[in-house]
Write a protein that holds these residues in place. Structure first.
Motif, short mmCIF file in Angstrom:
data_model
loop_
_atom_site.label_atom_id
_atom_site.label_comp_id
_atom_site.label_asym_id
_atom_site.label_seq_id
_atom_site.Cartn_x
_atom_site.Cartn_y
_atom_site.Cartn_z
N ASN A 45 46.92 46.90 30.80
CA ASN A 45 47.06 45.60 30.14
C ASN A 45 45.78 45.04 29.54
OD1 ASN A 45 49.81 45.25 30.56
ND2 ASN A 45 49.50 44.47 32.63
N ARG A 46 44.63 45.70 29.76
CA ARG A 46 43.38 45.14 29.24
C ARG A 46 42.30 46.20 29.10
NH1 ARG A 46 42.14 40.57 31.33
NH2 ARG A 46 44.08 40.31 32.47
N VAL A 47 41.40 45.95 28.15
CA VAL A 47 40.17 46.73 28.00
C VAL A 47 39.05 45.71 27.84
CG1 VAL A 47 38.87 48.38 26.61
CG2 VAL A 47 41.34 48.67 26.88
N GLU A 48 38.06 45.75 28.75
CA GLU A 48 36.97 44.77 28.72
C GLU A 48 35.64 45.42 29.02
OE1 GLU A 48 39.47 40.80 30.12
OE2 GLU A 48 38.28 41.87 31.61
N ILE A 49 34.62 44.97 28.31
CA ILE A 49 33.25 45.39 28.60
C ILE A 49 32.46 44.17 29.07
CG2 ILE A 49 31.07 46.18 27.58
CD1 ILE A 49 32.67 48.03 25.81
N TYR A 50 31.89 44.28 30.27
CA TYR A 50 31.02 43.25 30.82
C TYR A 50 29.59 43.75 30.70
CZ TYR A 50 35.24 41.23 32.80
OH TYR A 50 36.48 40.67 32.95
N ALA A 51 28.71 42.92 30.18
CA ALA A 51 27.33 43.38 29.97
C ALA A 51 26.33 42.25 30.20
CB ALA A 51 27.17 43.94 28.56
N TYR B 24 33.37 36.09 25.45
CA TYR B 24 32.90 34.99 26.29
C TYR B 24 31.45 35.23 26.67
CZ TYR B 24 37.93 34.22 26.96
OH TYR B 24 39.26 34.01 26.74
N HIS B 25 30.69 34.14 26.74
CA HIS B 25 29.28 34.22 27.12
C HIS B 25 29.03 33.42 28.39
CE1 HIS B 25 27.70 36.12 23.45
NE2 HIS B 25 28.64 35.46 22.81
N ASP B 26 28.09 33.89 29.19
CA ASP B 26 27.54 33.17 30.34
C ASP B 26 28.61 32.55 31.22
OD1 ASP B 26 25.10 34.03 29.44
OD2 ASP B 26 24.70 32.23 28.28
N ARG B 27 28.68 31.23 31.31
CA ARG B 27 29.61 30.59 32.25
C ARG B 27 31.06 30.99 31.97
NH1 ARG B 27 29.37 26.58 36.03
NH2 ARG B 27 27.17 26.29 35.54
N GLU B 28 31.45 30.99 30.70
CA GLU B 28 32.82 31.38 30.36
C GLU B 28 33.08 32.83 30.75
OE1 GLU B 28 33.54 30.61 26.25
OE2 GLU B 28 34.20 28.57 26.61
N ALA B 29 32.07 33.69 30.59
CA ALA B 29 32.22 35.10 30.97
C ALA B 29 32.42 35.24 32.47
CB ALA B 29 30.99 35.89 30.52
N VAL B 30 31.66 34.49 33.25
CA VAL B 30 31.78 34.53 34.72
C VAL B 30 33.15 34.03 35.16
CG1 VAL B 30 30.87 33.62 36.89
CG2 VAL B 30 29.29 34.34 35.08
N VAL C 127 31.26 39.10 27.89
CA VAL C 127 32.43 39.95 28.04
C VAL C 127 33.13 40.01 26.69
CG1 VAL C 127 33.83 38.01 28.93
CG2 VAL C 127 34.62 40.35 29.23
N ILE C 128 33.44 41.21 26.27
CA ILE C 128 34.20 41.44 25.04
C ILE C 128 35.40 42.28 25.41
CG2 ILE C 128 34.20 42.55 22.77
CD1 ILE C 128 31.30 41.91 22.49
N GLY C 129 36.59 41.83 25.03
CA GLY C 129 37.78 42.60 25.39
C GLY C 129 39.03 42.12 24.72
N LEU C 130 40.13 42.74 25.09
CA LEU C 130 41.46 42.33 24.64
C LEU C 130 42.43 42.62 25.77
CD1 LEU C 130 42.54 45.38 24.01
CD2 LEU C 130 41.66 44.95 21.74
N ASN C 131 43.56 41.92 25.74
CA ASN C 131 44.54 42.14 26.80
C ASN C 131 45.95 41.96 26.28
OD1 ASN C 131 45.02 39.36 26.67
ND2 ASN C 131 43.75 38.90 28.46
N HIS C 132 46.92 41.91 27.19
CA HIS C 132 48.33 41.85 26.84
C HIS C 132 48.70 40.59 26.06
CE1 HIS C 132 47.77 39.82 30.69
NE2 HIS C 132 48.79 39.06 30.37
#
Length: 431
Positions: free
Chosen positions: A52-58, A100-106, A5-10
């Motif tokens: 409040n956020r823009v995120e890409i999950y892949a 975040y990757h893998d477990r942190e992404a989940v 997951v790559i993103g940014l938020n408030h």
């Protein structure tokens, strides 16, 4: 496993950066998904874009090759995609991103869907926004096995958090806290009349919440009558002249006051005269103005309930503490569901091997059955059917424990898979 997951938020980026990277419509998200899924190494993708956020999950390949033959990480590919799609230089937003990757992404997704990562912890809107983002990706066919399971698991986790904790029960905005207090006094709002005095933002929000809660008649008054008419049109209420305030105080059950007046708009003397005309029906007063618009002495009158902004803020602060306590319970649920998700992921690693082993066992069984049939040609179909069933049953029972062992999650899973390949003589091509 290659989730990202790559993103940014408030909390990581100012609003002017979030605005530049936002996907502002469903059509924009659809267009972005179509482009993103064509990028090398992006196997599946979901885009979540809110105020409040823009995120890409892949679901990704760890590395890809660009045209020059150089290895480029999927992180770079996604960041470059954001820059190119929004026509913004990477250096202008890259420092605000989290990855975040893998477990942190989940875990991050589960926190987002469960509203633990929201500006207001426990707000319910984000779960619907996650579902909408997933539905769009599903419609565009940019998800498959992994993200389908992950997004459904996220929504299930959010439901568990909502059902098994009280994280969303205590209001944490001043306007919503006012509504919460009103509901403690009035069981049924549909037959109640509300009077909004002034046009302050928080008073308007409280009115919006009350209408959402089913309040009946709405009257709005303001020194500028045109402004009262605007709000009345928006909320399907009735605009009344400010000069007739006393007349409508007699009719009102709930009064929300937020004017710019430097003095009291409602005094204890006014209410002493009005309450007999109301037959002393309960009157709920909310003063959200600073300076105050309602005389504090009004609270001393029978059947009059007055709350000012400090009273409401005390409720909000108390509720925030309660939500923080509930958040710790929610985190335990998220950890449980994250573990279950990775048990499922780990079981996928052994599925091809299990299929190969069972196929080999079935092939051997069938070959031996053919030999048996050629030796005993006079056996009746009924007897052969019974023997067929017997051999299938023996094969299934022999294969049961190896199958369970390979499906289960364990620390030495890789060694177990390697050993099973050796023991059953399965090579890479067979698998």
């Amino acid at each position: 496993m290659s989730l990202i997951v790559i993103g940014l938020n408030h909390t990581t980026a100012p609003v002017e950066i979030r605005e530049k990277l936002a996907f502002n419509s469903k059509d924009t998200v659809r267009k972005a998904l179509k482009e993103l899924i064509t990028e090398e190494g992006i196997k599946e993708a979901v885009i979540l874009s809110t105020c409040n956020r823009v995120e890409i999950y892949a679901y990704i390949s760890a590395f890809c090759s660009n045209e020059g033959g150089q290895r480029k990480s999927s992180e770079e590919i996604i960041i470059n995609f954001l820059a190119n799609f929004h026509k913004i230089e990477k250096r202008n937003f890259e420092k605000f991103l989290y990855i975040y990757h893998d477990r942190e992404a989940v875990e991050h997704l589960f926190k987002v869907a469960s509203s633990l990562d929201s500006m207001i912890v426990g707000e319910p809107q984000i779960t619907g926004q996650v579902k909408e983002a997933y539905d769009l990706a599903l419609a565009e066919r940019t998800t498959s096995l992994i993200l389908n399971h992950l997004m459904n698991k996220a929504l299930f986790t959010a439901k568990r958090v909502r059902n098994e904790t009280r994280i969303g029960e205590n209001p944490v905005s001043v306007s919503y806290a006012a509504v919460g207090l009103i509901k403690k006094v009035f069981d049924e709002l549909s037959k109640k009349t509300i009077l909004l005095i002034g046009a302050g933002e928080m008073a308007e929000l409280a009115l919006r919440h009350l209408i959402g809660g089913g309040v009946g008649n709405v009257y709005i008054t303001n020194r500028t009558f045109e402004r009262a008419e605007e709000l009345a049109k928006e909320f399907e209420g009735v605009a009344v002249p400010f000069e007739k305030l006393n007349e409508h105080l007699v009719k009102a059950d709930i009064v929300i006051c937020s004017t710019g007046a430097p003095h009291y708009v409602i005094t204890a003397k006014m209410l002493r005269e009005i309450m007999p005309l109301r037959k002393y029906k309960p009157l709920f007063l909310i003063d959200i103005a600073v300076p105050r618009n309602i005389d504090p002495a009004c609270n001393d009158l029978d059947n009059v309930y007055l709350y000012n902004i400090d009273d409401l803020q005390d409720v909000v602060d108390s509720n925030i503490l309660e939500r923080k306590k509930e958040a710790s319970k929610a985190l335990r649920i998220i950890q449980e569901e994250t573990e279950k998700f990775f048990q499922w992921i780990n079981s996928l690693e052994s599925v091809p091997l299990i299929v190969s082993i069972r196929s080999k066992a079935e092939q051997i069984r069938q070959e031996e059955m053919e030999k048996f049939k050629s030796r005993f040609k006079d056996l009746s179909p009924e007897v052969l059917s019974s023997i067929e069933y017997l051999t299938q049953s023996i094969t299934n029972k022999i294969m049961h424990h190896p199958t369970v062992a390979l499906k289960n999650n364990c620390e030495d899973k890789e060694m177990l898979i390697y050993s099973a390949r050796r023991l059953f003589g399965i090579d890479d091509e067979e698998e």
